[in-house]
Design a protein around this motif. Structure first.
Motif, PDB file in Angstrom:
ATOM      1  N   UNK A 191     -14.637 -11.976  -8.047  1.00 25.75           N
ATOM      2  CA  UNK A 191     -13.179 -12.030  -8.108  1.00 25.75           C
ATOM      3  C   UNK A 191     -12.583 -11.023  -7.126  1.00 25.75           C
ATOM      4  N   UNK A 192     -11.294 -11.157  -6.850  1.00 24.08           N
ATOM      5  CA  UNK A 192     -10.547 -10.160  -6.055  1.00 24.08           C
ATOM      6  C   UNK A 192     -11.184  -9.919  -4.689  1.00 24.08           C
ATOM      7  N   UNK A 193     -11.558 -10.978  -4.023  1.00 21.62           N
ATOM      8  CA  UNK A 193     -12.258 -10.835  -2.746  1.00 21.62           C
ATOM      9  C   UNK A 193     -11.333 -10.255  -1.674  1.00 21.62           C
ATOM     10  N   UNK A 194     -10.059 -10.653  -1.692  1.00 19.18           N
ATOM     11  CA  UNK A 194      -9.120 -10.143  -0.693  1.00 19.18           C
ATOM     12  C   UNK A 194      -8.913  -8.648  -0.784  1.00 19.18           C
ATOM     13  N   UNK A 195      -8.730  -8.121  -1.983  1.00 17.10           N
ATOM     14  CA  UNK A 195      -8.518  -6.673  -2.126  1.00 17.10           C
ATOM     15  C   UNK A 195      -9.800  -5.902  -1.865  1.00 17.10           C
ATOM     16  N   UNK A 196     -10.937  -6.485  -2.219  1.00 21.42           N
ATOM     17  CA  UNK A 196     -12.208  -5.830  -1.886  1.00 21.42           C
ATOM     18  C   UNK A 196     -12.361  -5.703  -0.369  1.00 21.42           C
ATOM     19  N   UNK A 197     -12.003  -6.768   0.331  1.00 21.96           N
ATOM     20  CA  UNK A 197     -12.119  -6.757   1.791  1.00 21.96           C
ATOM     21  C   UNK A 197     -11.203  -5.690   2.390  1.00 21.96           C
ATOM     22  N   UNK A 198      -9.982  -5.590   1.869  1.00 26.11           N
ATOM     23  CA  UNK A 198      -9.010  -4.606   2.365  1.00 26.11           C
ATOM     24  C   UNK A 198      -9.515  -3.180   2.165  1.00 26.11           C
ATOM     25  N   UNK A 199     -10.143  -2.934   1.018  1.00 24.76           N
ATOM     26  CA  UNK A 199     -10.674  -1.595   0.745  1.00 24.76           C
ATOM     27  C   UNK A 199     -11.782  -1.247   1.735  1.00 24.76           C
ATOM     28  N   UNK A 200     -12.631  -2.211   2.022  1.00 23.85           N
ATOM     29  CA  UNK A 200     -13.760  -1.965   2.934  1.00 23.85           C
ATOM     30  C   UNK A 200     -13.349  -1.982   4.400  1.00 23.85           C
ATOM     31  N   UNK A 201     -12.230  -2.624   4.704  1.00 25.43           N
ATOM     32  CA  UNK A 201     -11.749  -2.745   6.083  1.00 25.43           C
ATOM     33  C   UNK A 201     -10.259  -2.380   6.152  1.00 25.43           C
ATOM     34  N   UNK A 270      -7.839  -1.262  -5.570  1.00 24.71           N
ATOM     35  CA  UNK A 270      -6.904  -0.323  -4.933  1.00 24.71           C
ATOM     36  C   UNK A 270      -7.180   1.091  -5.432  1.00 24.71           C
ATOM     37  N   UNK A 271      -7.460   1.224  -6.719  1.00 17.25           N
ATOM     38  CA  UNK A 271      -7.821   2.538  -7.249  1.00 17.25           C
ATOM     39  C   UNK A 271      -9.112   3.051  -6.630  1.00 17.25           C
ATOM     40  N   UNK A 272     -10.054   2.151  -6.371  1.00 17.89           N
ATOM     41  CA  UNK A 272     -11.304   2.547  -5.736  1.00 17.89           C
ATOM     42  C   UNK A 272     -11.077   3.083  -4.328  1.00 17.89           C
ATOM     43  N   UNK A 273      -9.943   2.695  -3.728  1.00 21.38           N
ATOM     44  CA  UNK A 273      -9.596   3.199  -2.392  1.00 21.38           C
ATOM     45  C   UNK A 273      -8.903   4.557  -2.469  1.00 21.38           C
ATOM     46  N   UNK A 274      -8.762   5.091  -3.681  1.00 15.65           N
ATOM     47  CA  UNK A 274      -8.150   6.404  -3.842  1.00 15.65           C
ATOM     48  C   UNK A 274      -6.643   6.377  -3.973  1.00 15.65           C
TER      49      UNK A 274
END
Length: 326
Positions: A191-201, A270-274
């Motif tokens: 799930x949440x592939x778009x936000x995962x991608x944003x966090x990594x990139x 988003x939280x994982x991105x700090x």
């Protein structure tokens, strides 16, 4: 009957009714002075309908492509600096897609910033529908997707007309709702592939807004937004801020104090991105989503302007109460 004795009770009764009427009138006309402009629920409803009219916005479909163009055009018309983040993505069913996160920045010169997010894609199948024949059919995704986007479009329209003290960034996540219903992994990464991608990139290195608010299923009738465990763990002060303002300006029936379990939504990543991020989502204290979740009944007929208003006005008020940097 003694007429004088009859008149006296009438006078007393009339005085009582007058006082009661005055009190009611006073209570009804008591209005909290808002810092924000008036959020237009009819406008938000129209934006919901515009998305639904394209058809289900399933990744790699014509409806998805056409809706992308519409959303980019709308954000630009409201004065946003728009960027579409693209990347290769594979869903759990081994299908390849080109994900498209839509990012719009307002007043990019301001260093103090607030981030508002929602997902804009539609789930490809209504796997929670009560009719077995409909479980593999797409659905309108009017609430689960379009409502949050619609609220953000109206927020963008409003801040073009009256600018807050802070900059505002809006991100529409793609491929959020294409997850495996049986995903039992720790982070439910299907799930949440778009936000995962944003966090990594990250498109902007070092990007750190003050906080973020994710909107998910914010248009259903009689919605109740509980305080989920992820939001409380990572951003307790933002939960307090948003729920307090929502209650103060008249939306206590929506922003309830109930505690709900942990859930993996875009706010988790988003939280994982700090970035401290909360979720405004129709999710009960016992972990049950919006009643029409992932069914054919998630359609425009079940979108409530009152709920759109409650969420939109609250988020606008949160933004407009932010003070400028000292």
């Amino acid at each position: 009957m003694n007429k004088k004795l009859f008149i006296i009770p009438l006078i007393v009764l009339s005085s009582f009714l007058a006082c009661t009427s005055d009190k009611t009138a006073t209570e009804e006309t008591t209005v909290v002075k808002l810092s924000s402009p008036d959020f237009n629920a009819d406008s938000a409803f129209a934006y919901t309908k515009a998305q639904v009219d394209f058809g289900p916005r399933i990744p790699s479909t014509e409806a998805h492509t056409n809706c992308l163009s519409y959303l980019v055009k709308k954000f630009k018309s409201f004065g946003g600096e728009v960027f579409v983040q693209q990347g290769a993505a594979k869903t759990y069913d081994s299908k390849n897609h080109q994900l498209k996160n839509i990012i719009a920045a307002f007043s990019p010169e301001k260093t103090q910033r607030v981030l508002i997010t929602a997902h804009w894609d539609a789930r490809p199948f209504s796997d929670k529908d009560s009719d077995p024949k409909m479980k593999d059919k797409p659905f309108d995704a009017a609430n689960d997707g379009a409502s949050g986007v619609a609220v953000m479009l109206e927020i963008a329209r409003q801040i073009q007309q009256k600018q807050p003290n802070v900059g505002v960034d809006l991100i529409l996540w793609d491929i959020e709702d294409y997850g495996n219903a049986n995903d039992d992994s720790a982070d439910e990464t299907t799930w949440c592939i778009g936000s995962q991608y944003w966090v990594k990139n990250p498109p902007v290195k070092g990007y750190k807004p003050m906080y973020a608010i994710n909107l998910d299923m914010v248009g259903g009738s009689n919605a109740q937004f509980t305080q989920d465990e992820v939001s409380r763990k990572y951003a307790p002060e933002i939960v307090q801020k948003v729920w307090s303002i929502g209650n103060e300006i008249g939306y206590s029936a929506y922003f309830v104090s109930d505690i709900s379990p942990s859930l993996i939504d875009d706010h988790y990543w988003v939280n994982k991105a700090g970035i401290p991020c909360i979720d405004i989502i129709d999710y009960s204290a016992n972990g049950v989503f919006y009643k029409n979740w992932h069914t054919q009944l998630d359609n425009l007929n079940n979108i409530d302007r009152n709920t759109l208003k409650a969420v939109g006005q609250t988020v606008l008020e949160v933004i407009f109460r932010e003070k400028p940097a000292a």
